[in-house]
Each structure stands twice: as C-alpha cells, then as structure tokens.
Design an enzyme around this catalytic site. Structure first.
Site, short mmCIF file in Angstrom:
data_model
loop_
_atom_site.label_atom_id
_atom_site.label_comp_id
_atom_site.label_asym_id
_atom_site.label_seq_id
_atom_site.Cartn_x
_atom_site.Cartn_y
_atom_site.Cartn_z
N HIS A 202 0.92 -1.81 -0.25
CA HIS A 202 0.15 0.17 -0.09
C HIS A 202 0.77 1.59 -0.31
CE1 HIS A 202 -3.13 -2.31 2.41
NE2 HIS A 202 -3.55 -2.66 1.08
N LYS B 64 -17.28 -5.76 8.68
CA LYS B 64 -16.28 -6.02 9.12
C LYS B 64 -16.00 -5.33 9.92
CE LYS B 64 -14.08 -7.28 5.67
NZ LYS B 64 -12.92 -7.27 4.60
N SER C 33 -3.14 -7.54 3.11
CA SER C 33 -3.77 -7.35 4.44
C SER C 33 -3.93 -8.61 5.37
CB SER C 33 -4.73 -5.57 4.72
OG SER C 33 -4.37 -4.76 4.67
N ARG D 10 -2.20 -6.19 -8.33
CA ARG D 10 -0.63 -7.21 -8.20
C ARG D 10 -1.02 -8.21 -9.41
NH1 ARG D 10 -3.62 -8.21 -2.34
NH2 ARG D 10 -5.54 -8.55 -3.41
#
Length: 159
Positions: free
Chosen positions: A17, A41, A127, A90
C-alpha cells in the site's frame, strides 16, 4: 491542484500500500488516502487506529491527507473535487474486478481510475495475509512499516 485518492481498508497498511501511495504522491499535488468504513466487518484495528498509523507512515511524503469514508467512493471524490482514483494491481485477477469498478465509477461520476502495477516485491502481499501470518507467529516485519509491525505485534499479543 492535481488531486487523487488511494482508497482501501488498510487493516493494516502494508509496504505494498505504502509503495502505491508514495508513487501517487510523486504524481499528484495532494493524495487523499480514504480509509473505508465497513460496518459489517470487524477489523483488527479500528478505523481511527488505521488513520493514525497511515498518517504516521505517510508523513514524510508531505502531501498525503488521510480520512475515513463510508458509502460510494465517487461521492467522496465529488465532495473533495478529486478527479482520479489510484489503484495498485498485483495480478491479472485484480484487474478483472478493478476494471469493472473503474468503469462503474466513471459512468457514475466521470472520475478516472489509474492503475499502477505493484512492485514485484509486493505482488503477493495483502493485509489479510499479513494478519494471518502474524497471528500464527510468522515474521512479517519486512512486509509492513516498523510502526505498523509494532502495533500489530502488540494487538496480537493481547488477543
């Protein structure tokens, strides 16, 4: 003034990040880091803790503003007159999803999305993976900024 936003949950912020934010900060006068609030969440870190950590690790860039957001990212952009979203990619699998989001965001508001290929060093990094490895005692110190590693280690030792 050229402005862009780097959105995400950043629970926690990783070196991947940080690499994207750093690169965006060289291209834009102001980079907003928008920390997503997802009430459905339960994060490892509170939104406030994430904001504090991101502010700390991005302070050297000098042109990064960090705040929380809830709702549509295009509304966040409209309210702040931000014409561009910067997203790191990615893998090809990221592109499929992110292209749909970019097209929807552009269709809703005209906001452009710029895709930045991730540094190959961080192509596997997320993460979620950092939290999982750290939970089981794995060394993630090379995957997150030092301040984040300290906070992560502290948080996991208390749970």
């Amino acid at each position: 003034m050229r402005r862009a936003v780097c959105p995400g949950s950043f629970d926690p912020i990783t070196n991947g990040h940080l690499d994207i934010i750093a690169r965006a900060s060289k291209l834009y006068d102001v980079v907003h880091v928008a920390v997503m609030i997802n009430k459905s969440k339960q994060g490892l870190f509170t939104v406030e803790e994430r904001i504090d950590l991101i502010r700390e690790v991005t302070a050297p860039f000098g042109n990064v503003e960090v705040e929380a957001f809830h709702g549509l990212l295009v509304d966040f952009c409209k309210e702040r007159d931000i014409p561009a979203i910067v997203k790191g990619l990615r893998a090809v699998s990221d592109f499929d999803y992110e292209l749909q989001m970019a097209q929807m965001n552009n269709g809703l508001s005209g906001v452009e999305t710029l895709f930045v290929p991730t540094n190959p060093t961080y192509s596997f990094l997320s993460s979620s993976l950092v939290k999982e490895v750290a939970t089981w005692g794995g060394d993630v110190s090379h995957l997150v900024p030092e301040q984040v590693h300290s906070a992560l280690t502290d948080r996991l030792s208390r749970s």
